[in-house]
Design a protein around this motif. Structure first.
Motif, PDB file in Angstrom:
ATOM      1  N   GLY A  13     -94.308 -39.197 -46.621  1.00 40.27           N
ATOM      2  CA  GLY A  13     -93.220 -39.929 -47.264  1.00 40.27           C
ATOM      3  C   GLY A  13     -93.638 -40.530 -48.589  1.00 40.27           C
ATOM      4  N   GLU A  14     -94.849 -41.031 -48.630  1.00 38.92           N
ATOM      5  CA  GLU A  14     -95.389 -41.632 -49.851  1.00 38.92           C
ATOM      6  C   GLU A  14     -95.507 -40.583 -50.962  1.00 38.92           C
ATOM      7  OE1 GLU A  14     -98.891 -44.881 -50.277  1.00 38.92           O
ATOM      8  OE2 GLU A  14     -99.351 -43.100 -49.124  1.00 38.92           O
ATOM      9  N   VAL A  15     -96.022 -39.412 -50.628  1.00 37.52           N
ATOM     10  CA  VAL A  15     -96.178 -38.346 -51.622  1.00 37.52           C
ATOM     11  C   VAL A  15     -94.818 -37.901 -52.138  1.00 37.52           C
ATOM     12  CG1 VAL A  15     -96.900 -35.951 -51.941  1.00 37.52           C
ATOM     13  CG2 VAL A  15     -98.390 -37.560 -50.745  1.00 37.52           C
ATOM     14  N   VAL A  16     -93.869 -37.720 -51.243  1.00 44.49           N
ATOM     15  CA  VAL A  16     -92.527 -37.293 -51.660  1.00 44.49           C
ATOM     16  C   VAL A  16     -91.907 -38.338 -52.584  1.00 44.49           C
ATOM     17  CG1 VAL A  16     -90.175 -36.828 -50.835  1.00 44.49           C
ATOM     18  CG2 VAL A  16     -92.130 -35.770 -49.702  1.00 44.49           C
ATOM     19  N   ARG A  17     -92.038 -39.628 -52.229  1.00 46.66           N
ATOM     20  CA  ARG A  17     -91.476 -40.685 -53.088  1.00 46.66           C
ATOM     21  C   ARG A  17     -92.140 -40.699 -54.461  1.00 46.66           C
ATOM     22  NH1 ARG A  17     -92.036 -43.404 -48.382  1.00 46.66           N
ATOM     23  NH2 ARG A  17     -93.804 -44.643 -49.129  1.00 46.66           N
ATOM     24  N   ALA A  18     -93.444 -40.556 -54.508  1.00 45.54           N
ATOM     25  CA  ALA A  18     -94.154 -40.576 -55.794  1.00 45.54           C
ATOM     26  C   ALA A  18     -93.738 -39.405 -56.675  1.00 45.54           C
ATOM     27  CB  ALA A  18     -95.665 -40.551 -55.572  1.00 45.54           C
ATOM     28  N   LEU A  19     -93.730 -38.221 -56.106  1.00 45.97           N
ATOM     29  CA  LEU A  19     -93.359 -37.051 -56.903  1.00 45.97           C
ATOM     30  C   LEU A  19     -91.893 -37.095 -57.317  1.00 45.97           C
ATOM     31  CD1 LEU A  19     -95.349 -34.303 -54.962  1.00 45.97           C
ATOM     32  CD2 LEU A  19     -95.951 -35.404 -57.125  1.00 45.97           C
ATOM     33  N   GLU A  20     -91.036 -37.572 -56.424  1.00 42.17           N
ATOM     34  CA  GLU A  20     -89.611 -37.686 -56.756  1.00 42.17           C
ATOM     35  C   GLU A  20     -89.409 -38.681 -57.901  1.00 42.17           C
ATOM     36  OE1 GLU A  20     -85.348 -38.449 -54.489  1.00 42.17           O
ATOM     37  OE2 GLU A  20     -87.202 -39.038 -53.494  1.00 42.17           O
ATOM     38  N   GLN A  21     -90.073 -39.830 -57.824  1.00 41.33           N
ATOM     39  CA  GLN A  21     -89.953 -40.823 -58.898  1.00 41.33           C
ATOM     40  C   GLN A  21     -90.484 -40.280 -60.218  1.00 41.33           C
ATOM     41  OE1 GLN A  21     -91.645 -44.648 -57.843  1.00 41.33           O
ATOM     42  NE2 GLN A  21     -90.745 -44.531 -55.795  1.00 41.33           N
ATOM     43  N   ALA A  22     -91.614 -39.590 -60.166  1.00 48.36           N
ATOM     44  CA  ALA A  22     -92.190 -39.028 -61.388  1.00 48.36           C
ATOM     45  C   ALA A  22     -91.260 -37.992 -62.006  1.00 48.36           C
ATOM     46  CB  ALA A  22     -93.560 -38.409 -61.091  1.00 48.36           C
ATOM     47  N   LEU A  23     -90.704 -37.117 -61.182  1.00 50.64           N
ATOM     48  CA  LEU A  23     -89.792 -36.099 -61.701  1.00 50.64           C
ATOM     49  C   LEU A  23     -88.503 -36.708 -62.230  1.00 50.64           C
ATOM     50  CD1 LEU A  23     -90.375 -33.266 -59.093  1.00 50.64           C
ATOM     51  CD2 LEU A  23     -91.040 -33.269 -61.504  1.00 50.64           C
ATOM     52  N   LYS A  24     -88.020 -37.786 -61.590  1.00 48.36           N
ATOM     53  CA  LYS A  24     -86.823 -38.451 -62.107  1.00 48.36           C
ATOM     54  C   LYS A  24     -87.083 -39.021 -63.496  1.00 48.36           C
ATOM     55  CE  LYS A  24     -84.264 -39.727 -57.968  1.00 48.36           C
ATOM     56  NZ  LYS A  24     -83.831 -40.837 -57.110  1.00 48.36           N
ATOM     57  N   HIS A  25     -88.258 -39.595 -63.712  1.00 46.79           N
ATOM     58  CA  HIS A  25     -88.600 -40.102 -65.044  1.00 46.79           C
ATOM     59  C   HIS A  25     -88.722 -38.957 -66.041  1.00 46.79           C
ATOM     60  CE1 HIS A  25     -89.242 -44.428 -64.582  1.00 46.79           C
ATOM     61  NE2 HIS A  25     -89.610 -44.147 -63.344  1.00 46.79           N
TER      62      HIS A  25
ATOM     63  N   ARG B 141     -91.781 -31.934 -51.381  1.00 47.98           N
ATOM     64  CA  ARG B 141     -92.263 -31.647 -50.022  1.00 47.98           C
ATOM     65  C   ARG B 141     -93.211 -30.455 -49.993  1.00 47.98           C
ATOM     66  NH1 ARG B 141     -86.816 -33.151 -48.367  1.00 47.98           N
ATOM     67  NH2 ARG B 141     -86.973 -35.196 -47.423  1.00 47.98           N
ATOM     68  N   LYS B 142     -93.066 -29.537 -50.931  1.00 44.83           N
ATOM     69  CA  LYS B 142     -93.955 -28.374 -50.984  1.00 44.83           C
ATOM     70  C   LYS B 142     -95.391 -28.773 -51.328  1.00 44.83           C
ATOM     71  CE  LYS B 142     -90.386 -25.037 -52.120  1.00 44.83           C
ATOM     72  NZ  LYS B 142     -89.878 -24.068 -53.090  1.00 44.83           N
ATOM     73  N   GLN B 143     -95.564 -29.932 -51.981  1.00 47.26           N
ATOM     74  CA  GLN B 143     -96.892 -30.396 -52.367  1.00 47.26           C
ATOM     75  C   GLN B 143     -97.596 -31.173 -51.257  1.00 47.26           C
ATOM     76  OE1 GLN B 143     -98.106 -29.361 -55.294  1.00 47.26           O
ATOM     77  NE2 GLN B 143     -96.156 -28.299 -55.481  1.00 47.26           N
ATOM     78  N   VAL B 144     -96.856 -31.597 -50.238  1.00 49.63           N
ATOM     79  CA  VAL B 144     -97.386 -32.470 -49.189  1.00 49.63           C
ATOM     80  C   VAL B 144     -98.657 -31.927 -48.533  1.00 49.63           C
ATOM     81  CG1 VAL B 144     -96.856 -33.397 -46.887  1.00 49.63           C
ATOM     82  CG2 VAL B 144     -95.265 -33.735 -48.779  1.00 49.63           C
ATOM     83  N   PRO B 145     -98.722 -30.648 -48.125  1.00 49.31           N
ATOM     84  CA  PRO B 145     -99.935 -30.182 -47.445  1.00 49.31           C
ATOM     85  C   PRO B 145    -101.210 -30.289 -48.291  1.00 49.31           C
ATOM     86  CG  PRO B 145     -98.153 -28.590 -47.173  1.00 49.31           C
ATOM     87  CD  PRO B 145     -97.690 -29.613 -48.165  1.00 49.31           C
ATOM     88  N   PHE B 146    -101.061 -30.242 -49.599  1.00 52.13           N
ATOM     89  CA  PHE B 146    -102.226 -30.310 -50.476  1.00 52.13           C
ATOM     90  C   PHE B 146    -102.661 -31.739 -50.771  1.00 52.13           C
ATOM     91  CE2 PHE B 146     -99.863 -26.442 -51.546  1.00 52.13           C
ATOM     92  CZ  PHE B 146    -100.818 -25.498 -51.191  1.00 52.13           C
ATOM     93  N   ILE B 147    -101.736 -32.670 -50.635  1.00 53.84           N
ATOM     94  CA  ILE B 147    -102.012 -34.049 -51.039  1.00 53.84           C
ATOM     95  C   ILE B 147    -102.248 -34.976 -49.849  1.00 53.84           C
ATOM     96  CG2 ILE B 147    -101.091 -36.005 -52.342  1.00 53.84           C
ATOM     97  CD1 ILE B 147     -99.561 -33.977 -54.057  1.00 53.84           C
TER      98      ILE B 147
END
Length: 158
Positions: A12-24, A76-82
């Motif tokens: 959840g943390e990774v998804v929130r971080a990437l989502e926030q970054a992409l929104k910016h 979510r596609k990045q989750v397994p790597f992070i």
């Protein structure tokens, strides 16, 4: 500043971080694309092309809902790597993130902007999201040191 921490981010943390970054990163697109669709939908309606005009107006309503969904899906596609045990080593010059699957190293000078949120430091190079550090991985004293070091990059002039 020179400290090392062990941390394992949650999905959840990774998804929130990437989502926030992409929104910016995509802020202009998120606002301009629906506006474009409304304007040209109205133009097509005025020209008598009802099908295309209505389609564009419907798309203008749907797009603001689809963009966040697609950002979450991409994140979510990045989750397994992070989401693996990770060692973060932070110095005055930059940081290194090391795990079994991935090692990244970056100097602070790489970043043109840093967005500070209650949960993350989001890093951007030339308006492109390039990474993040989770605040909760660090002690309050370490967070204060990072905030002080990154302060020159947090004023969004870009």
């Amino acid at each position: 500043m020179d400290f090392t921490v062990e941390y394992e981010p949650s999905p959840g943390e990774v998804v929130r971080a990437l989502e926030q970054a992409l929104k910016h990163q995509l802020k202009a697109l998120i606002w301009l694309f629906p506006a474009f669709l409304v304007v040209f939908g109205a133009v097509f309606l005025l020209l008598g092309n009802i099908g295309i005009g209505l389609g564009m107006l419907v798309a203008a309503i749907v797009v603001p809902f689809v963009i966040p969904w697609s950002l979450r899906r991409a994140a979510r596609k990045q989750v397994p790597f992070i989401c693996v045990p990770t060692t973060l080593h932070v110095t005055d010059e930059g940081y290194e993130s090391r795990s079994e699957k991935l090692t990244t190293q970056a100097r602070w000078s790489l970043f043109s902007r840093v967005v500070v949120t209650p949960e993350f430091w989001l890093f951007f190079a030339n308006k492109q999201a390039t990474g993040f550090l989770p605040r909760k991985a660090f002690t309050p004293a370490q967070q204060a040191q990072l905030d002080a070091r990154l302060a020159p990059l947090t004023n969004p002039s870009a």
